[in-house]
Design a protein around this motif. Structure first.
Motif, short mmCIF file in Angstrom:
data_model
loop_
_atom_site.label_atom_id
_atom_site.label_comp_id
_atom_site.label_asym_id
_atom_site.label_seq_id
_atom_site.Cartn_x
_atom_site.Cartn_y
_atom_site.Cartn_z
N UNK A 20 0.86 -1.19 0.00
CA UNK A 20 0.00 0.00 0.00
C UNK A 20 0.90 1.24 0.00
N UNK A 21 0.61 2.16 -0.91
CA UNK A 21 1.41 3.38 -1.08
C UNK A 21 0.64 4.57 -0.48
N UNK A 22 0.93 4.87 0.78
CA UNK A 22 0.26 5.95 1.50
C UNK A 22 0.84 7.29 1.08
N UNK A 23 -0.05 8.24 0.76
CA UNK A 23 0.41 9.56 0.34
C UNK A 23 -0.43 10.65 1.01
N UNK A 24 0.17 11.82 1.20
CA UNK A 24 -0.64 12.96 1.66
C UNK A 24 -1.71 13.26 0.62
N UNK A 25 -2.81 13.80 1.06
CA UNK A 25 -3.91 14.18 0.16
C UNK A 25 -4.25 15.63 0.47
N UNK A 26 -4.22 16.52 -0.52
CA UNK A 26 -4.38 17.96 -0.26
C UNK A 26 -5.65 18.33 0.52
N UNK A 27 -6.70 17.54 0.41
CA UNK A 27 -7.95 17.86 1.10
C UNK A 27 -7.99 17.36 2.53
N UNK A 28 -6.93 16.66 2.98
CA UNK A 28 -6.87 16.11 4.32
C UNK A 28 -6.01 16.97 5.23
N UNK A 29 -6.30 16.92 6.54
CA UNK A 29 -5.42 17.59 7.51
C UNK A 29 -4.03 16.95 7.48
N UNK A 30 -3.03 17.67 7.97
CA UNK A 30 -1.67 17.11 8.02
C UNK A 30 -1.65 15.79 8.78
N UNK A 31 -0.87 14.86 8.30
CA UNK A 31 -0.75 13.56 8.96
C UNK A 31 -1.67 12.50 8.40
N UNK A 32 -2.83 12.88 7.90
CA UNK A 32 -3.75 11.92 7.30
C UNK A 32 -3.20 11.50 5.94
N UNK A 33 -3.44 10.26 5.57
CA UNK A 33 -2.92 9.72 4.33
C UNK A 33 -4.00 8.99 3.55
N UNK A 34 -3.81 8.93 2.23
CA UNK A 34 -4.73 8.24 1.34
C UNK A 34 -3.91 7.29 0.47
#
Length: 142
Positions: A20-34
């Protein structure tokens, strides 16, 4: 007879947790990943994504245009419906829970008791609109 497969579903394969390739998502708060697991959520068609939120993370009231099915993979997922965040309204859903969220439904979630991972299935394109634009990380500047 030739079968037409869904996008990204024509070949047998398995996605292991370590792939699984976890990445930041611009619509999420810092630390959350998609992580995109299957499909392309930016395009029309089915998709499977996972969301990981560290303990304490709040996703303020928002909605998605598409219907979604959430499966809690780990941790406890706290979610409630409404246009205003109210921590007293969130309900706890343990791993294995399935939540059906119709499109255009205002809701919010909170990693109240620690990190959670949810898997989301929907028909793209994915969208996310916050009720209050001040809550949208895409509109915040350093």
């Amino acid at each position: 007879m030739t079968r037409n497969h869904q996008p990204d579903q024509a070949d047998f394969r398995a996605i292991l947790p370590e792939d699984i390739d976890w990445k930041p998502f611009p619509a999420f708060p810092p630390g959350a990943r998609l992580a995109v697991v299957v499909g392309d959520p930016t395009e029309p068609g089915p998709y499977v994504i996972r969301v990981k939120a560290p303990g304490g993370t709040k996703l303020m009231p928002h909605k998605h245009p598409e219907d979604r099915i959430y499966t809690v993979m780990s941790g406890v997922f706290y979610i409630a419906l409404g246009e205003t965040f109210d921590g007293d309204k969130v309900k706890a859903y343990p791993p294995g829970s399935v939540i059906v969220l119709p499109g255009e439904t205002w809701h919010f979630h909170w990693a109240k008791s620690g990190e959670y991972v949810t898997q989301i299935t929907g028909i793209g394109p994915l969208g996310l609109d916050y009720h209050d634009s001040h809550d949208d990380p895409r509109h915040q500047h350093a």
